[in-house]
Scaffold this motif. Structure first.
Motif: not given
Ligand code: UDP
Length: 319
Positions: A167, A185, A201, A214, A216, A276, A279
């Motif tokens: 990330n 995020l 959210s 989650c 990361r 989502r 994920d």
């Molecule tokens: N996430 C969240 N709320 C948001 C955006 C992302 O809870 O508004 C969570 C998402 O489910 C994931 C983590 O944050 O677990 C990182 O999401 P992001 O989209 O930044 O990166 P990804 O891991 O999907 O590449």
């Protein structure tokens, strides 16, 4: 070296282009500006606004020492609802680029791959030897390109490196993340701190992780860019090497929001939302291979540093 940077007006591409210019390379950026910004192209780089698939031959005709390929569609959700945009925009375009790379005898290629090629991991931290079973179309297209690159390295002696990002976050001077549609995020949380949105959210609190949200592996974009410089240097003719880029430490969504509260001093209201689609619960990199073989050492692994740099950029400050 004389280098072509595709997608160099986007977030990661512009930071890498800036680092390459800083290191004295001659950089040509090609970007169609479908999601990038012309003013993100660093001073000192030549900018060509063009469709990569159409322009690749012309751009490589004068001879270049390497291509860094960032241009891509990269929204996981969109890739599930509009797959053609991803198979055409990522795979077809990259195949055209690879054919041109071969025609013009470009010796090296560094490709922007992703942790999304692994899908739901069996083992965490995830090593490069993990099975690749992407759970979304975005990851599938990046994996398809990785396979094509392997073929070109084997058949034609291309020196190729794919870097699988976890990330990416943070900013490098005036270069940072600004997407028209923000889904990531950290920038979303910082928009709350700037009062551009009322709350963030949290996508699920019932994941099999310590606090239920989650996890990361967040990596600073400058550290990521530095890995590209090392990859260029270490790329070896006839080999396609693959490296994970992450810090090897996982942070939960709640921990990220807390770090943002600490950095910004804003309470950042958060609400529980449904999970989502697509994920995985936990994605953390085993990045020992990049450290051992490239000599890569992340300088900014600390989450608060990453968030602070993103916050500075979000507020329009560059220092
Ligand atoms: N996430 C969240 N709320 C948001 C955006 C992302 O809870 O508004 C969570 C998402 O489910 C994931 C983590 O944050 O677990 C990182 O999401 P992001 O989209 O930044 O990166 P990804 O891991 O999907 O590449």
């Amino acid at each position: 070296m004389k280098l072509l940077v595709t997608g160099g007006a986007g977030y990661v591409g512009s930071v890498c282009a800036a680092r390459l210019v800083e290191e004295g390379h001659e950089v040509v950026v090609v970007d169609d500006l479908s999601t990038g910004h012309a003013d993100a192209v660093p001073d000192g780089a030549t900018f060509v606004q063009a469709d990569l698939a159409e322009a690749a031959d012309d751009l490589l005709a004068d001879g270049v020492d390497g291509v860094l390929h960032f241009a891509a569609k990269s929204l996981v959700g969109e890739s599930m609802t509009d797959p053609a945009k991803y198979w055409d925009g990522n795979v077809v375009t990259s195949l055209r680029l690879l054919a041109a790379v071969h025609r013009h005898q470009v010796p090296r290629l560094v490709f922007s791959s992703t942790a999304a090629t692994y899908g739901e991991p069996e083992q965490v931290p995830i090593p490069e030897s993990a099975p690749t079973r992407p759970t979304n179309t975005y990851g599938a297209t990046k994996l398809a390109i990785d396979h094509a690159i392997t073929s070109y390295a084997n058949a034609h002696g291309l020196a190729a490196v794919s870097l699988r990002y976890f990330n990416v976050a943070g900013a490098h001077g005036r270069f940072g993340e600004r997407h028209a549609v923000e889904t990531h995020l950290i920038p979303l949380v910082l928009q709350v701190a700037l009062e551009q949105r009322p709350k963030v959210s949290i996508y699920g609190e019932d994941w099999p992780t310590e606090d239920g949200t989650c996890v990361r592996d967040y990596i600073h974009v400058t550290d990521l860019a530095d890995a590209h410089l090392l990859a260029l240097k270490h790329a070896t003719a006839g080999e396609h090497r693959i490296y994970n880029l992450g810090n090897g430490t996982g942070f939960s969504v709640k921990q990220v929001i807390d770090a943002c509260r600490l950095v910004t001093g804003h309470p950042i209201p958060a609400e529980l939302a449904p999970r989502r689609a697509g994920d995985p619960a936990t994605l953390v990199a085993a990045a020992d291979r990049a450290r051992d073989e490239l000599g890569w050492k992340p300088e900014r692994p600390d989450l608060e540093t990453i968030v602070a740099d993103a916050w500075r950029f979000t507020q329009g400050r560059t220092k």
